[in-house]
Scaffold this motif. Sequence first.
Motif, PDB file in Angstrom:
ATOM      1  N   UNK A   1      44.885  32.003  34.755  1.00  0.00           N
ATOM      2  CA  UNK A   1      46.065  31.310  35.271  1.00  0.00           C
ATOM      3  C   UNK A   1      45.999  31.150  36.792  1.00  0.00           C
ATOM      4  N   UNK A   2      44.821  31.405  37.335  1.00  0.00           N
ATOM      5  CA  UNK A   2      44.571  31.195  38.771  1.00  0.00           C
ATOM      6  C   UNK A   2      45.552  31.935  39.683  1.00  0.00           C
ATOM      7  N   UNK A   3      45.891  33.149  39.309  1.00  0.00           N
ATOM      8  CA  UNK A   3      46.725  33.962  40.184  1.00  0.00           C
ATOM      9  C   UNK A   3      45.795  34.811  41.065  1.00  0.00           C
ATOM     10  N   UNK A   4      45.885  34.677  42.374  1.00  0.00           N
ATOM     11  CA  UNK A   4      45.039  35.524  43.215  1.00  0.00           C
ATOM     12  C   UNK A   4      45.455  37.002  43.095  1.00  0.00           C
ATOM     13  N   UNK A   5      44.470  37.856  43.282  1.00  0.00           N
ATOM     14  CA  UNK A   5      44.689  39.289  43.107  1.00  0.00           C
ATOM     15  C   UNK A   5      44.398  39.977  44.431  1.00  0.00           C
ATOM     16  N   UNK A   6      45.238  40.967  44.790  1.00  0.00           N
ATOM     17  CA  UNK A   6      44.932  41.729  45.998  1.00  0.00           C
ATOM     18  C   UNK A   6      44.876  43.211  45.649  1.00  0.00           C
ATOM     19  N   UNK A   7      43.786  43.849  46.011  1.00  0.00           N
ATOM     20  CA  UNK A   7      43.662  45.286  45.792  1.00  0.00           C
ATOM     21  C   UNK A   7      44.118  45.984  47.059  1.00  0.00           C
TER      22      UNK A   7
END
Lengths: 455, 455
Positions: free
Chosen positions: A268-274
């Motif tokens: 769903x093209x959601x960017x992820x941040x760790x």
Amino acid sequence: MIVCKFGGTSVASAEQIKKVAAIVKDEPKRKAVVVSAPGKRFGDDIKVTDLLIALAHASLRNQDAENELKAVVDRYEDIAQGLGLDDTIVNVIEQDLRGRLQENRDNPPLFMDQLKASGEDNNAKLIAAYFTSIGLDAEYVNPKEAGLVVSDEPGRARALPEAYENLSKLRENGKIVVFPGFFGYTKEGVMMTFARGGSDITGSILAASLKAELYENFTDVDSVFAANPNVVDNPAEIKRMTYREMRELSYAGFSVFHDEALMPAFQHSVPVCIKNTNNPSAPGTMIVAEREYTKSPVIGIAADAGFSALYVSKYLMNRELGFGRRLLQILEEEEVSYEHIPSGIDDLSVIVRSHQLTAEKEERILERCREELHVDNAHIEHGFAMIVLVGEGMHNTLGLSARATAAISRVGANIEMINQGSSEVSLVFGIQEKDTDNVLRELYEEFFSKSAVLQ
Amino acid sequence: MIVCKFGGTSVASAEQIKKVAAIVKDEPKRKAVVVSAPGKRFGDDIKVTDLLIALAHASLRNQDAENELKAVVDRYEDIAQGLGLDDTIVNVIEQDLRGRLQENRDNPPLFMDQLKASGEDNNAKLIAAYFTSIGLDAEYVNPKEAGLVVSDEPGRARALPEAYENLSKLRENGKIVVFPGFFGYTKEGVMMTFARGGSDITGSILAASLKAELYENFTDVDSVFAANPNVVDNPAEIKRMTYREMRELSYAGFSVFHDEALMPAFQHSVPVCIKNTNNPSAPGTMIVAEREYTKSPVIGIAADAGFSALYVSKYLMNRELGFGRRLLQILEEEEVSYEHIPSGIDDLSVIVRSHQLTAEKEERILERCREELHVDNAHIEHGFAMIVLVGEGMHNTLGLSARATAAISRVGANIEMINQGSSEVSLVFGIQEKDTDNVLRELYEEFFSKSAVLQ
């Protein structure tokens, strides 16, 4: 809106949960919070999930499990007190657990799962209560009521398409949703747990459903490193990488979380941040669909041991249509999945993870190669490691493999295998296990320390 | 004993056949001589096989084919006169041809094959007659009488096991056996021809059957070169190589003869020597089961253009047991054989020879990848060349791939693919076709010119 997920160590104690609350408070967009069960507070601590497993075992043995129950309740009570909450929430949790212990135990794995999942579920209730107590407009949301419908696959459930539809309605909730990770429910209402990294999966599903602008995955490191910090001193932090780079790096045990968990966010093209719960101002590592790549083509170097190679040779093999396919079929029938298939003209080798092999299985595979494929020669060797250079744009960087192979030669390691050509973001070398750390350090030196000076 | 085979140019004229006789006379161990049909005597000459094809076509069209017949007979007559033979043998040949023209023509391909095979057959008769005339104790042997039994596969027959048994009896013949190449007979007595390089196959079968100590393959070059002499100036001559090295080199159109032809010799461990009829004192190139390898690990470098790559990518591909096998199955069903399968974590590419592809086939393959394998992405690229470094012992040579990749970088060529790890005798690089000659020259420079100075 932002969906954030907090792992076990981030919600292990009152002190940690206060950090979580501060993080949520700090950014009004953080409207959905997925939580794990309380993890370890210190090295020798026992995670609540493990306490719950002990409780389930005791109860299944028809023992009086009051001690085991008390151990779990005490952990929550300790947290509740530290957060200045009264006994109400602890009583809710204790009643919940006593209710679960009364459930049908005809299916022990399901009984076990029910108790394990209570760890996340009750922690979500507790954290929602705390959020409310400090004036956040928050609400515990139950996965069943929210419609997190999953497949009937215990221990490895997958969200069904309607789950995304159902969960999307949480956008209209208005409040801060506190959501337990790790489980969903089948259409028939049976609880099912996700695979390893279950809370990451829940967060990813929720982020996708809510069309979040960002999925923040809070853990206890500032970022993903460019190489294993146990081998390389002070490796560079990765600021931004693509899903593809993350996948290639995670191949070699590199990932800070389970890569399968990112699937819904990726799709769903959601960017992820760790990010780090203990240092939320650190920018963390962003995982995005695309990134600009500039001077340094290599973003990270992963290494993993435990590989074996099956070698087969047969004169005129390359004239035989279907040879490779039939070899892979044999491996598939023996339930061995492969990593790489380097091929010569009359030779083929298959690199596999050694843990899939047993002496009997090896003998059977070799025998089938001789009997069914009529090979001239077949044997299996063990003790290989794979070193993976990862980076978008690496593919088109002139001289990159020359630099890498030269670095490997410098430490006197023989290159057993090179695999380049499919992925545009990775270059894989097979070496002897014993050389792994030396090669990793030299490659890091070549592509990070030197680059920093040269550029 | 030694089996020697003489190719078309070696038996094209009286002058050439005299050289053959001198070679046979020179070494009493040369007791079996396999011959081709008379080949070209000069650049624009027409091979006897082509004259025979014209004869067959004319006859099949029910034309008066006397002119075409005369052209064939004239060639033999010319040779016979040059060898000082009287008309006897030429009459035998003419009668043979007239007999073949009377054969049943219900099966035109078989009729054609019958006439084509007469080229070798009659040349063997003529050469046997010449050998006898100069005092050699020689005898023409017919493949049918000698028991060269083959499978019923027109144009690609294979010797059956009993053929080896039957032919082994020729050891007791005592005389120098002159044997026509290119054809055998089914159990039912129907003549069948071999695949391309048919006389080489006959020689190889005979060498294996007779347990020859050596199979000499006489052609018109002194030896196999370490690189294509049309690209590299004065490349080194290969003195000795293994079957495996020969196979790897032949992969890229390197072979002076058809590699399949060596199968019987390889399987029966008969060493092969490629020699020059026009310079028989040159040692030639020996092809053996094993060789000692010393300082220089690379024995030859082959290059070939005309490759395409199918790329597919799918998130979490490496978790999917059977993915690669199913992709190869699709290619197999489309009758496309592959050369290499470099793989990333979520990517796989398949290198194939471009001539196997058509626009429709490509579209079908890509469509099936999408429909059946649910890939995220699939596309095909063209215009690649493969450069193969070949040499026993290369595998264990530290720094070899570093030298090779550095050389490729020096000429500014991008490395599209590297395949190392299966074959112990080859290292394959995929590059853009346009870079082929430059890369070949630079690699030759690196591994031959430089080595020569350094060692």
